[in-house]
Structures are given as C-alpha cells and as structure tokens.
Design an enzyme around this catalytic site. Structure first.
Site, PDB file in Angstrom:
ATOM      1  N   GLU A 172       0.833  -1.201   0.000  1.00 55.88           N
ATOM      2  CA  GLU A 172       0.000   0.000   0.000  1.00 55.88           C
ATOM      3  C   GLU A 172       0.868   1.252   0.000  1.00 55.88           C
ATOM      4  O   GLU A 172       0.553   2.241  -0.670  1.00 55.88           O
ATOM      5  CB  GLU A 172      -0.911  -0.020   1.241  1.00 55.88           C
ATOM      6  N   GLU A 208       2.151   1.847  -3.417  1.00 52.18           N
ATOM      7  CA  GLU A 208       1.063   2.391  -4.234  1.00 52.18           C
ATOM      8  C   GLU A 208       0.844   3.871  -3.915  1.00 52.18           C
ATOM      9  O   GLU A 208       0.669   4.698  -4.808  1.00 52.18           O
ATOM     10  CB  GLU A 208      -0.204   1.575  -3.951  1.00 52.18           C
ATOM     11  N   CYS A 218      -7.914  -2.045   4.340  1.00 55.73           N
ATOM     12  CA  CYS A 218      -7.709  -3.179   5.254  1.00 55.73           C
ATOM     13  C   CYS A 218      -8.999  -3.691   5.845  1.00 55.73           C
ATOM     14  O   CYS A 218      -9.073  -4.817   6.307  1.00 55.73           O
ATOM     15  CB  CYS A 218      -6.824  -2.769   6.425  1.00 55.73           C
ATOM     16  N   SER A 237      -6.987   1.956  -2.242  1.00 55.06           N
ATOM     17  CA  SER A 237      -5.818   1.142  -2.571  1.00 55.06           C
ATOM     18  C   SER A 237      -6.286  -0.240  -3.016  1.00 55.06           C
ATOM     19  O   SER A 237      -7.299  -0.747  -2.547  1.00 55.06           O
ATOM     20  CB  SER A 237      -4.942   1.001  -1.323  1.00 55.06           C
ATOM     21  N   LYS A 258     -14.670  -9.986   8.964  1.00 52.59           N
ATOM     22  CA  LYS A 258     -13.591 -10.828   8.443  1.00 52.59           C
ATOM     23  C   LYS A 258     -14.103 -12.218   8.075  1.00 52.59           C
ATOM     24  O   LYS A 258     -13.556 -12.881   7.205  1.00 52.59           O
ATOM     25  CB  LYS A 258     -12.470 -10.947   9.479  1.00 52.59           C
ATOM     26  N   GLU A 314     -15.266 -11.726   4.740  1.00 50.96           N
ATOM     27  CA  GLU A 314     -14.153 -11.485   3.813  1.00 50.96           C
ATOM     28  C   GLU A 314     -13.524 -12.809   3.355  1.00 50.96           C
ATOM     29  O   GLU A 314     -13.178 -12.968   2.180  1.00 50.96           O
ATOM     30  CB  GLU A 314     -13.098 -10.591   4.471  1.00 50.96           C
ATOM     31  N   GLU A 362     -13.038 -13.966  -4.796  1.00 52.45           N
ATOM     32  CA  GLU A 362     -11.752 -13.580  -5.384  1.00 52.45           C
ATOM     33  C   GLU A 362     -10.574 -13.972  -4.482  1.00 52.45           C
ATOM     34  O   GLU A 362      -9.432 -13.939  -4.909  1.00 52.45           O
ATOM     35  CB  GLU A 362     -11.726 -12.079  -5.697  1.00 52.45           C
ATOM     36  N   CYS A 402     -10.031  -1.370  14.924  1.00 54.17           N
ATOM     37  CA  CYS A 402     -10.267  -2.802  15.191  1.00 54.17           C
ATOM     38  C   CYS A 402     -10.419  -3.111  16.682  1.00 54.17           C
ATOM     39  O   CYS A 402     -11.095  -4.073  17.049  1.00 54.17           O
ATOM     40  CB  CYS A 402      -9.142  -3.630  14.619  1.00 54.17           C
TER      41      CYS A 402
END
Lengths: 590, 163
Positions: free
Chosen positions: A284, A287, A310, A330, A369, A372, A377, A514
């Site tokens: 990141e 980037e 994130c 990002s 999560k 996720e 993908e 978090c």
C-alpha cells in the site's frame, strides 16, 4: 449553565438543566437498571428510546412511574429508584419481556454474557406468570452474522448503530405491536441487504438476537485432524482485549499468553497477522508513493486521495454506496487476506504442503472478516486463502473449553517466519495506526532519510474524523482519518464532490478501529475500555525494536526469495484485489 | 408483508420524483410522500419504496418500517372494488365477523388480498362512524348498512356487470 437540585433515594444531587434522572442518579453512583439505554460517550451516541421500561422510577407527585432514561430532572424533584412500587413494576415489566422470549438459556450462544439473563438474576425472577403466545420470526444465517429475532427484545440499539453511527441503514423496526421486529428492508436476509457485516449491531445487542457465525466446532475438528496442517494468524487488536475475557484489566496486553494458548490448542504454526500488516504497508505504501509522485508531477489521471483497504466492513460500504469511486481505494488486500495468500503459496512451498492439506485460520476482533474469507476472489480453485475466521470472543470460549488456565500461561513467541513483525504492524489495530505505519515507511522511502521520531502523535486520538499534515521534506502530505462509517461517509462525500484535499485517508468501520471491532469482548457501553485497548496497542509498538515495516527482516526475505519487489507481477496476483459495484447487484436482487 | 413485484416505467419514477419534490424532498415528509404515492399507484410495491427512499435520502429499511407500521399503507394492489368491512365494536357485536366470513367464502381470498381477476379485495377497518347502521361494509366509496350474511351476495351482484 442552569443548575437543578433534586433528591434521589434520599440523597441530594445538583445537575445541569436537561439532565435525565438516569444520568443524575449515575452522579450518585446509583445505576438504574435498563435493557435498552446505551450511552457511548466517546462516540457521542446516546440511545434512549425509553422502550424497555425497566428503568422506571417513582417521582413524588407524579401519577405514573417515569422512565429514568427519558425523563428530565426538575427543581426539587424527589425520586425513588427502589421503592416497593418500582421494584414490583420493574419485575412485572421484565417478566412480560421474558414471557415473549425463548427459555433456552442453557444452550444459548449468549449465555453468561446476556443482559436479559443478568437482569433476571439481578431482579430475582423465579417464575413467569404470563403464559401465552410467543412471537416467532424466520432466522437469518449470513456468512458473518446470525439474526434470531425470537430473542429480540426491541431495545433497538442495533438500529442506532446501523443507522446513526454507521449510516449503513440496513436495520429498521418494522411492523407493529406483537409482530414488530428489527429487519432489513422487505424482510430480506442480511446477505441480500447492504449490510457491511461491521458487527456493531452484534457488539451492542443485549441478547442473542444478533450473534456472530460460530466456527469454533469446525476449528476443533480441524485441529484434531492429523492430515491437516493448521496455521493460525492473530490480528493486532486481539492481544489488547483477549485478557478481558479472563478477568484481566482492559488494556492488558496478552500477546505471549495468547501465543502459548494457541500452541496448547494444537495449532501447528502460530503466526501473526502483523507480519501481513507489514506486508500491507510495503504494497500500500508503494502504491501511495507511486500515486503521490505522479500527482505531484502534475498527472491529472491519477486518483487522489488513496484510501486504505484493510477493513472489510469499509470495503463493502464503498462497494454499496460509492460504486463510482471504486478506483480510489488502494488495491492492496487486507492483512488477513495477504497472510492467507502467502501462507498457501510461499509458506506451503517451504513446508512442501499442498494448499488443500492446510487450514488457515484467523483470529480477528471482527465479524466482517468472516465474510471477507468467503469472498470468491480470495480463493484458488475453490480453496479459500483463509479458510475461516474466529472472533476474539470465540477464541476465549475455545481456551476456556480446553481447560487452559490462561492467566497462568507463560509468555511464548510466535513461530517464524510469518510471526515476525514490527511496531508499525501492531498499531494497525487502532484508529490512525495504518496511516501512521504507512507514513513511517513512505517518509523514509520518499526522502531516503531516516525518521528521527517515528511517533506521529497528530495521527492519534479518538475523534471520529481527524486530519494532520506531515511534511515529507518540503512536501506537505495531507492525511485524513475516520473511524465509524458515518464519519467515513462525510470524507467520501467530499471526495466525490471533488472537495477533498487529502492525499491519503485511513478508514476503519468500527469505533476506535479494530480494537472496537464487532468480534471483541463486549464493552457493555463503556467506551473507556476501547481507549485502554488503544493505549495497550501503542505500548506494544513502543516496546518493539523494529517499528517500521520495511525493516522487518522476514518481509525483506519474502521479497528477496519470492515476490521480487513491492508491486511486482506476483505481488499483484497474490496481494492485490479489485472491487465490485454492489449497488447495481442490489437492485437486481429478489 | 407479502408484496407484488412491479417494473416501474420511467414516467412512474418521474411521478414519484414530482411527489417527493412537492414535499421538498424532506425526510420528515415520508408519510405524506407515501400517502400521495399510494394514491397514485394504488399500493406501495418495493420498487416504489426504493425510489421514495432515494428521493428523500433515507434508508429503504426505514421506508419499509413506516409502510409496515401503518395499516393504511399496503404493498399489495387493491381490487378495482376494494371491500372494507368494519370490525369496530358496534359492527362486530352485530355480526361483522359473519359478514366478513361470507365475503371470504364467496370471493375465496383472505383478508388483505385481491381476487385473481383483480376485481375485489377485502380489508377490515375500524369504525367508519356510522355505528347506527352496523354492521357496515364499504365498497370503494359506497357504504352499505345493516348488512347480513344473506345480503353479501346481493352487494356483489351489483358489480357483476362491471369491469
């Protein structure tokens, strides 16, 4: 400021005009019981629907009992919070609520941490005299959150979090009277709503109406399977909160004990998501520098600001609400997913394992999560990079069920190589941490000079939206930070309108980042707990020898041996992702 | 709440936008906007609620919450001749339930639904203020008093030749 004097339980108290009886009593350390009221002071959220009626008190001269949470004090008021009349009414109200609640406490996911159960104990309920019909509603099993409205007591805290704090707007009270429930529009299930799975509804639900999907049984099975190599990664925020489940003070760091416990549970490799957080910074950060350099050189095509990616709740949020801005965040995957991708390639090769023989589990402070992990993908040939994620709360349950005396455990270290991390990675767990970590690395890579002071105090704090300017040797970099999706929305609306002058923005869906995730030990409305966790995170960072991601020796080795350099073709394949327009998907649903 | 799917035409969306605009697109006007929308479409299918939510900039879950809270709003198309049976106290004690059952028996639809040909729908309401005529039935704007079970088929007969 006008002051008012009143008497509560024969004691005098002076409060500001407009104060409720509930908060006035609090000043006298009298905690009036309630099931719906919620005061998240540091987040400026006071939820007082006056719905549960548990907080009723007797006010002299008033005919009926008054709900303390929704009644303002007046001069000379005489309040009794535990008269016989109050106690009887309060018990009746509770009995009525329980009369429409399943009696399955022994096998309930929330048993032992249920506000309704606690209240029944506190008020000494022994019998429910009201027999009759119970309301039932279809259960809803999403990849991350389970809704069991049979257990809903209509406190509507979830609605406040979903609508007012997160501005996600998925949950609303629907129907009326006995049929009333909290549900998404048109009574779709969560999986067909705009739910981001941030889990803040779960975090404030007093009962088991909203719980996380439980993976602990599956984990026990996998740990017992000799044919499987089970690898675990632990997110930074977990170590700052797990101790609370074992009676330790909020803010106690239990990194070493947690590692020891995971080893005792039978994981073959105990690794750290922090390793992947350092990796995230490499990708990141690169980037960011690339986009920044192009932007500063006058490239009009380059999208600014760069947004962190994130947080899976945040990712879903912009996929639903800002599909026109999908090329702004990002492309770096979250640390959880970077970890999974590297574990099932680089590490698998080192161990000569087939990815199908591996189970990669993550311990996360998060509910999103879980979702996720299931995103298509993030799988190869149907085999997910991270098989599943369990929350901090689930880990605590698992440790207790394995007869481990957590407090007595010796400190142990993570395994190598994916257990090595820097202080920059640890602070990912708190709001502002990711962007501070990125700044530490980006500064040094951009200027070629070593930072004298790695702590960027300006990026820290608890304000919902913060901004700071960091000088990269003559170039001012404007940084924005938001936690809570409602705050994120404000920054995003500016980006959409072209009014944003930030170069980089960090966004976390949960309050405090978090550390306040939907999978953490329940804070029961005490936001000072979140601050204590945040402090612990910064303390762990300070105690580390290495505090900049690009100095992590095992990350350097990973690039040398495997990935080449940040942003390489292989790095892109394994560590980057793309986003989807979910708004369009949404409309075609049904 | 069961609902009927509807593909909104551009002109329908335009109409909804006009309604919302006439209330300054204010979130606080949700009930008024829904009222007008139902007046126009006859009912409030999900697609209409989605446009209203978008126009007033509020979550569609909130709109759905309001639609399901108030019995006036419906997500099902009403019949061309909506039958409302008063089940208020006076009508009830004078046999409204039997009258209601007779309508249900003849039309073969439950309360809240519409016959397959879209002609009739049955709803219950609470007191039309004509208790002296109890039990009262309304078909569209027309009121029938002192209705008996035998009288139900006579009422329906009046609409036999109507489209």
């Amino acid at each position: 400021m006008e002051l008012i004097k009143l008497t509560i339980d024969n004691r005098t108290v002076e409060v500001e005009k407009g104060t409720t009886i509930f908060l006035a009593a609090k000043q006298l350390d009298i905690t009036i019981p309630t099931l719906c009221y919620m005061n998240l002071k540091d987040l400026n959220i006071e939820h007082k629907p006056g719905g549960c009626r548990i907080c009723v008190v007797e006010v002299e001269g008033r005919r009926n009992l008054a709900p303390a949470c929704a009644t303002e004090c007046s001069e000379g008021m005489v309040v009794k919070t535990h008269s016989v009349r109050v106690l009887n009414a309060r018990r009746t109200v509770l009995e009525l609520i329980i009369s429409d609640h399943p009696f399955d406490c022994l096998v309930c996911a929330k048993s032992g941490m249920c506000d309704l159960q606690d209240m029944a104990i506190k008020l000494g309920v022994r019998d429910i005299p009201f027999k009759g019909e119970k309301s039932t509603y279809k259960p809803d099993f999403s990849p991350a959150i389970i809704r069991d409205m049979d257990k809903c007591i209509m406190c509507r805290r979830c609605e406040t979090m979903c609508n007012d704090f997160q501005t996600v707007g998925v949950l609303s009270g629907i129907h009326r009277g006995f049929e009333a429930v909290v549900a998404p529009a048109f009574e779709r299930d969560l999986d067909h709503s705009e739910c981001t799975y941030c889990g803040q509804c779960v975090a404030v639900c007093p009962t088991a109406a909203l719980t996380e999907v439980d993976h602990t049984l599956q984990l026990i099975n996998d740990l017992s399977d000799p044919a499987k190599t089970v690898v675990v990664q632990t997110a930074p925020a977990v170590r700052a909160a797990l101790g609370e489940e074992f009676g330790m003070e909020p803010g106690t760091l239990v990194t070493g004990k947690m590692v020891a416990a995971l080893r005792q549970l039978g994981f073959n490799f105990v690794f750290d998501t922090d390793f992947a957080a350092d990796l995230t910074i490499m990708e990141e950060g690169t980037e960011l520098l690339d986009r920044l350099t192009r932007h500063l050189n006058g490239d009009k095509e380059v999208k600014m600001p760069i947004l962190t990616s994130c947080c899976p709740g945040w990712v879903s949020f912009f996929e639903y609400h800002y599909p026109d801005l999908l090329d702004v965040p990002s492309t770096a995957r979250s640390p959880q997913q970077m970890f999974g991708a590297i574990a099932k390639t680089y590490f698998a090769e080192k161990q000569q394992l087939n990815r199908k023989e591996m189970i990669v589990v993550s311990i996360m402070p998060c509910v999103a999560k879980k979702y996720e992990c299931t995103r298509e993908e993030f799988a190869t040939d149907g085999n997910p990079d991270v098989d599943y994620s369990i929350s901090t709360r689930e880990l605590a349950k698992l440790i207790k069920s394995a007869n481990i005396d957590f407090k007595a455990l010796p400190d142990e270290d993570f395994d190598k190589p994916m257990g090595e991390s820097t202080g920059a990675a640890v602070i990912f767990g708190t709001t502002g941490g990711v962007i501070e970590a990125a700044t530490r690395t980006a500064y040094e890579l951009h200027t070629g000079e070593e930072l004298e002071k790695v702590d960027f105090e300006a990026l820290r704090g608890f304000e919902g939206i913060r901004s700071a300017t960091v000088n990269f040797k003559g170039v001012d970099i404007n940084i924005g930070i938001a936690h809570g999706l409602g705050n994120a929305r404000k920054l995003l609306d500016d980006v959409r309108a072209g009014k944003s002058d930030y170069h980089a923005i960090e966004i976390m869906a949960c309050p405090g980042g978090c550390i306040g995730g939907g999978g953490q030990p329940l804070h029961h409305g005490d936001t000072s707990i979140l601050k204590a966790r945040s402090k612990a995170i910064y303390a762990e960072d300070e105690g580390k020898t290495l505090r900049k991601s690009h100095l992590n020796p095992d990350i350097i080795k990973l690039y040398d041996e495997y990935l080449g350099k940040p942003g390489s073709e292989l790095a892109h394949k394994l560590l980057h992702t793309h986003y989807f327009d979910k708004k369009t998907r949404q409309i075609s649903v049904d | 709440m069961t609902s009927v799917k509807l593909k909104l035409k551009d002109s329908d969306v335009q109409k909804l936008k006009e309604i919302a605009h006439s209330f300054n697109n204010e979130a606080g006007e949700l009930i008024n906007v829904l009222h007008k929308s139902q007046e126009h479409f006859g009912y409030l299918p999900a697609e209409v609620q989605e446009v209203v939510a978008e126009e007033l900039n509020i979550p569609v879950a909130k709109v759905y919450g309001v639609v399901t809270f108030y019995s006036f709003f419906t997500m099902l198309p009403r019949g061309r001749y909506p039958i409302s049976i008063c089940t208020g106290t006076a009508c009830y004690v004078r046999g409204a339930e039997k009258v209601l059952d007779e309508f249900k028996r003849i039309l073969k639809v439950p309360v809240g639904e519409t016959t397959a040909d879209g002609k009739f729908s049955i709803t219950c309401l609470r007191c039309v203020g004509a208790c002296g005529l109890a039990p009262v039935v309304m078909v569209g704007d027309k009121t029938y008093g002192r209705v008996t079970t035998d009288g139900v088929k006579d009422i329906l007969k009046e609409y036999e030749n109507e489209e």
